[in-house]
Motif scaffolding. Structure first.
Motif, PDB file in Angstrom:
ATOM      1  N   ALA A  52       0.833  -1.206   0.000  1.00 19.02           N
ATOM      2  CA  ALA A  52       0.000   0.000   0.000  1.00 19.02           C
ATOM      3  C   ALA A  52       0.864   1.251   0.000  1.00 19.02           C
ATOM      4  CB  ALA A  52      -0.917   0.003   1.215  1.00 19.02           C
ATOM      5  N   ALA A  53       0.250   2.341  -0.452  1.00 11.27           N
ATOM      6  CA  ALA A  53       0.945   3.629  -0.494  1.00 11.27           C
ATOM      7  C   ALA A  53      -0.097   4.748  -0.444  1.00 11.27           C
ATOM      8  CB  ALA A  53       1.779   3.750  -1.763  1.00 11.27           C
ATOM      9  N   VAL A 113      -3.955   3.313  -0.464  1.00  8.39           N
ATOM     10  CA  VAL A 113      -4.537   2.340  -1.387  1.00  8.39           C
ATOM     11  C   VAL A 113      -3.573   1.183  -1.593  1.00  8.39           C
ATOM     12  CG1 VAL A 113      -5.921   4.070  -2.621  1.00  8.39           C
ATOM     13  CG2 VAL A 113      -3.647   3.491  -3.452  1.00  8.39           C
ATOM     14  N   ASP A 114      -4.148   0.037  -1.946  1.00  4.55           N
ATOM     15  CA  ASP A 114      -3.310  -1.111  -2.290  1.00  4.55           C
ATOM     16  C   ASP A 114      -2.937  -1.009  -3.765  1.00  4.55           C
ATOM     17  OD1 ASP A 114      -5.500  -2.059  -3.784  1.00  4.55           O
ATOM     18  OD2 ASP A 114      -6.062  -3.545  -2.279  1.00  4.55           O
ATOM     19  N   ARG A 115      -2.130  -1.945  -4.239  1.00  3.63           N
ATOM     20  CA  ARG A 115      -1.654  -1.891  -5.621  1.00  3.63           C
ATOM     21  C   ARG A 115      -2.779  -2.084  -6.639  1.00  3.63           C
ATOM     22  NH1 ARG A 115       2.598   1.176  -5.326  1.00  3.63           N
ATOM     23  NH2 ARG A 115       3.975   0.470  -3.686  1.00  3.63           N
ATOM     24  N   GLY A 116      -3.926  -2.565  -6.184  1.00  5.12           N
ATOM     25  CA  GLY A 116      -5.087  -2.701  -7.061  1.00  5.12           C
ATOM     26  C   GLY A 116      -5.954  -1.458  -7.102  1.00  5.12           C
ATOM     27  N   GLY A 117      -5.584  -0.445  -6.308  1.00  3.38           N
ATOM     28  CA  GLY A 117      -6.327   0.807  -6.298  1.00  3.38           C
ATOM     29  C   GLY A 117      -7.443   0.881  -5.264  1.00  3.38           C
ATOM     30  N   GLN A 118      -7.559  -0.138  -4.415  1.00  5.62           N
ATOM     31  CA  GLN A 118      -8.592  -0.150  -3.380  1.00  5.62           C
ATOM     32  C   GLN A 118      -8.062   0.511  -2.108  1.00  5.62           C
ATOM     33  OE1 GLN A 118     -11.823  -1.259  -3.870  1.00  5.62           O
ATOM     34  NE2 GLN A 118     -11.036  -1.258  -5.963  1.00  5.62           N
TER      35      GLN A 118
END
Length: 131
Positions: A52-53, A113-118
């Protein structure tokens, strides 16, 4: 204003100037970004990690006065609102040698957000640093 959670000092660079020989408004955002990144790095080496970032959801900047060159500025960050998945960071840019000289203030809303954009919960180390 709440308690300052982080501050850093930055030198104004010649390339930050515009045609009117003062700091371009976009450079203010760069100074604020640099302060955020330095703060995150001080909290964790993996602040923009594999899982996440933080991403910017909104930013508001109130330009109070032009910054000229040469100048050294101090950027202050403070927690305005701590949410479940977001953080509103207030910011101020001041003259490093004169606290009465305020160049800008405002806030940035960050969402993790996680790497999937959630969106994901705010990291505990960020939450603790703002408490």
């Amino acid at each position: 204003m709440t308690r300052v959670v982080f501050e850093t000092v930055l030198e104004v660079r010649w390339r930050d100037l515009d045609a009117f020989n003062h700091v371009n408004n976009a450079s203010y955002l760069g100074y604020i970004e640099e302060a955020r990144v330095r703060w995150f790095k001080s909290l964790s080496h993996d602040w923009a990690g594999e899982t996440a970032a933080p991403i910017m959801a909104a930013v508001a900047v109130n330009y109070r006065r032009p910054i000229n060159w040469p100048e050294t500025v101090r950027v202050e960050l403070f927690a305005e609102r701590i949410g479940g998945k977001s953080l509103t960071l207030g910011h101020r840019i001041l003259a490093a040698g004169d606290e009465a000289t305020l160049y800008c203030d405002g806030h940035t809303v960050l969402v993790w957000v996680d790497r999937g954009g959630q969106s994901v919960p705010l990291p505990e180390n960020v939450r603790a640093a703002c408490a």
